[in-house]
Design an enzyme around this catalytic site. Sequence first.
Site, PDB file in Angstrom:
ATOM      1  N   CYS A   1       1.724   0.724  -8.503  1.00 30.65           N
ATOM      2  CA  CYS A   1       3.136   1.183  -7.831  1.00 30.65           C
ATOM      3  C   CYS A   1       4.170   0.726  -8.836  1.00 30.65           C
ATOM      4  O   CYS A   1       5.611   1.923  -8.983  1.00 30.65           O
ATOM      5  CB  CYS A   1       3.062   0.529  -6.573  1.00 30.65           C
ATOM      6  SG  CYS A   1       4.030  -1.467  -6.929  1.00 30.65           S
TER       7      CYS A   1
ATOM      8  N   GLY B   1       0.880  -1.527  -0.064  1.00 31.40           N
ATOM      9  CA  GLY B   1      -0.113  -0.001  -0.165  1.00 31.40           C
ATOM     10  C   GLY B   1       1.124   1.538  -0.052  1.00 31.40           C
ATOM     11  O   GLY B   1       1.987   0.973  -0.822  1.00 31.40           O
TER      12      GLY B   1
ATOM     13  N   GLU C   1       5.539  -3.479   1.079  1.00 34.29           N
ATOM     14  CA  GLU C   1       5.642  -3.277  -0.652  1.00 34.29           C
ATOM     15  C   GLU C   1       5.180  -1.869  -0.486  1.00 34.29           C
ATOM     16  O   GLU C   1       3.966  -1.457  -0.765  1.00 34.29           O
ATOM     17  CB  GLU C   1       5.040  -4.341  -0.913  1.00 34.29           C
ATOM     18  CG  GLU C   1       5.919  -4.557  -2.306  1.00 34.29           C
ATOM     19  CD  GLU C   1       5.038  -3.362  -3.451  1.00 34.29           C
ATOM     20  OE1 GLU C   1       5.547  -2.397  -3.774  1.00 34.29           O
ATOM     21  OE2 GLU C   1       4.009  -4.222  -3.892  1.00 34.29           O
TER      22      GLU C   1
END
Length: 478
Positions: free
Chosen positions: A287, A230, A250
């Site tokens: 991401c 997140g 992560e």
Amino acid sequence: MGITKVIENEIKKASKYNLNTYPYKYIGSLENLTIYDFDEPAIADVVKTAQEKYLEYRKTTLYQRTEILLNTTKLMEEHKETIAEIISYEAKKPVKFAMQEIERSIQTLKLSGIEASKLEGEYINLDVAANGGGRNAFTKYESLGVVYAMTPFNFPLNLVIHKVGPALAVGNSVIVKPSEKTPFSTYFLKYLLEQSGLPEGVMQVVTGDGEKVSDALLSHDEIKKLSFTGSVRVGEILKNKIGLRKLTLELGSTSPLYISKNVKKENIKDIAEQVVNGAFAYNGQACISTQKVFIDDEVFESVIEEIVKKTKQLQYGPLNDHTTDYSDLIDSQSQQRIIEWIKEAEQGGAEILTGGERYKGSVKPTVITGTTEDMKICRQEIFGPVVVIENLKGRNITEILNDSSFGLNAGVFTSDFEEALQLSNDLDYGQVLINDVPTVRFDHMPYNGRRHSGYGTEGIKYAIKEMSQLKMVSLKYV
């Protein structure tokens, strides 16, 4: 039984706690489904069950656990089109990208079963020490206990499996807190695992407010490991709360890419295609979506021309249309934030080459140049359909890319082997991808961020070790 009914039945199992429902409206075939807002007493019961089930499950053999995981992949194959529909609706993900996630999810779970069987210790020669004679020693990996997995909305199945697969493979129980926006893939995964032989209660799902749920779960010592994917903000909060327990984070990235003057001219169109795919697939809501591209002056004009042309060809459409390239963003708040960041850059002197506008529930894929590093679209993670393209103009690419608070993936395009080798050593990133965009991830590769991009390593083989603990045994025979 239909997949929606299966999910509904899974959700109803929490009704025994007499909880309030969580206020989030779903769309399409999910619009009649609601989830519960778990409170502290309910979470205490979940943890108690997870601990009890762990004490039983840890005694299963690797063979048994591998069979459960591999049998689940077969069920996922049978239901993959329906699961893709669920992912598409809950994550607002065009179905062609949802199908890609299903294929990856199957592979990720399969790898969890395969890699677990390779988790081996080693023999240690204790007689290397002066007084170590007369002993045999070896190491082995053992389970941890209860693992808490917290996942975001953008890959609602595969990112869950990246945590659940390794946890179950080594004999842990696991509590999953999926994003309140995308819980249904997790519920269906739980159902399939139990259909494949996983004892009920070994995997549990909790829903509701992330901060409240996490505070309640982490107050219990039975939670031995937290694996979170997140935002940086939430990751920092969790790291301060976890204490001495094991942790994997992560987090975010600005996913930079360098295109060298040494690329072959005949490859420029293909490179531009990869940049567009890396920047705008699933509206840039990953991401590792390609966010910042630096191009040597000699090839800048030809590369950016192709990128703009291909970006303009992207088609907005409904989720269930296989020709749809981009669709609505996950929510209106994301749309508003991205527009504000674009306008801030434009007011600061940046030039929008295409896009930059709202379109229905989305933002038109945006290519922007003339930025400065103090702009939000450069220094923070956009998490939307925006890519920054800049002319390097002789500046040092290593200094530019390393001057970042992030350090997850970096991409480099070059046909010069010496340059490729030099940059692979000099760039301070967890992964350096030569002749690939930074959006590339294979589910078995190590995946770890530096600085604000993360803590610990994912990738099935590596996650399995982080989901376990090493023990040494010494046997004295003299």
